[in-house]
Design a protein around this motif. Sequence first.
Motif, PDB file in Angstrom:
ATOM      1  N   SER A  23       0.820  -1.207   0.000  1.00 31.40           N
ATOM      2  CA  SER A  23       0.000   0.000   0.000  1.00 31.40           C
ATOM      3  C   SER A  23       0.855   1.258   0.000  1.00 31.40           C
ATOM      4  O   SER A  23       1.885   1.328   0.652  1.00 31.40           O
ATOM      5  CB  SER A  23      -0.907   0.007   1.233  1.00 31.40           C
ATOM      6  OG  SER A  23      -1.651   1.197   1.282  1.00 31.40           O
ATOM      7  N   LYS A  25      -0.722   4.138   0.807  1.00 30.09           N
ATOM      8  CA  LYS A  25      -1.522   5.047   1.634  1.00 30.09           C
ATOM      9  C   LYS A  25      -0.673   5.584   2.784  1.00 30.09           C
ATOM     10  O   LYS A  25       0.309   4.980   3.195  1.00 30.09           O
ATOM     11  CB  LYS A  25      -2.759   4.331   2.185  1.00 30.09           C
ATOM     12  CG  LYS A  25      -3.697   3.810   1.120  1.00 30.09           C
ATOM     13  CD  LYS A  25      -4.378   4.949   0.402  1.00 30.09           C
ATOM     14  CE  LYS A  25      -5.381   4.415  -0.595  1.00 30.09           C
ATOM     15  NZ  LYS A  25      -6.063   5.438  -1.318  1.00 30.09           N
ATOM     16  N   GLU A  30      -5.732   3.618   6.608  1.00 36.00           N
ATOM     17  CA  GLU A  30      -5.900   3.573   5.153  1.00 36.00           C
ATOM     18  C   GLU A  30      -5.187   2.368   4.556  1.00 36.00           C
ATOM     19  O   GLU A  30      -5.716   1.687   3.677  1.00 36.00           O
ATOM     20  CB  GLU A  30      -5.364   4.858   4.512  1.00 36.00           C
ATOM     21  CG  GLU A  30      -6.207   6.080   4.766  1.00 36.00           C
ATOM     22  CD  GLU A  30      -5.557   7.350   4.229  1.00 36.00           C
ATOM     23  OE1 GLU A  30      -6.319   8.233   3.820  1.00 36.00           O
ATOM     24  OE2 GLU A  30      -4.307   7.453   4.216  1.00 36.00           O
ATOM     25  N   LYS A  31      -3.997   2.087   5.052  1.00 34.28           N
ATOM     26  CA  LYS A  31      -3.248   0.921   4.580  1.00 34.28           C
ATOM     27  C   LYS A  31      -3.999  -0.369   4.901  1.00 34.28           C
ATOM     28  O   LYS A  31      -4.077  -1.274   4.075  1.00 34.28           O
ATOM     29  CB  LYS A  31      -1.855   0.878   5.205  1.00 34.28           C
ATOM     30  CG  LYS A  31      -0.916   1.911   4.663  1.00 34.28           C
ATOM     31  CD  LYS A  31       0.440   1.830   5.336  1.00 34.28           C
ATOM     32  CE  LYS A  31       1.349   2.926   4.799  1.00 34.28           C
ATOM     33  NZ  LYS A  31       2.693   2.868   5.314  1.00 34.28           N
ATOM     34  N   GLU A  34      -7.138  -0.629   2.623  1.00 28.86           N
ATOM     35  CA  GLU A  34      -6.742  -0.988   1.267  1.00 28.86           C
ATOM     36  C   GLU A  34      -6.297  -2.455   1.211  1.00 28.86           C
ATOM     37  O   GLU A  34      -6.656  -3.191   0.292  1.00 28.86           O
ATOM     38  CB  GLU A  34      -5.618  -0.076   0.786  1.00 28.86           C
ATOM     39  CG  GLU A  34      -5.232  -0.320  -0.659  1.00 28.86           C
ATOM     40  CD  GLU A  34      -4.146   0.622  -1.126  1.00 28.86           C
ATOM     41  OE1 GLU A  34      -4.461   1.465  -1.968  1.00 28.86           O
ATOM     42  OE2 GLU A  34      -3.008   0.508  -0.637  1.00 28.86           O
TER      43      GLU A  34
END
Length: 75
Positions: A23, A25, A30-31, A34
């Motif tokens: 990722s 991000k 967020e990681k 995702e």
Amino acid sequence: MRLLSLSIDPKEFAKNVLIANPSAKSTTDEKAMEGLELYLTAYRLAEKYERLSTTHHTQETSEILQMLKVDDSKM
């Protein structure tokens, strides 16, 4: 001569997809989101592949991949 399809372990496939696609991000949340989305998508696709390879008359990998593409375009 009949070509047989590959067998894919959905869990192992999804894990390898995550490893191969780190990722970009910025936050941990967020990681994680995702990564979860990517893992679940890869797992679901591998399950569909396995199901199609065992339930259809064809065992040729290229035909199964085409069925997956057609199925995804309907969604």
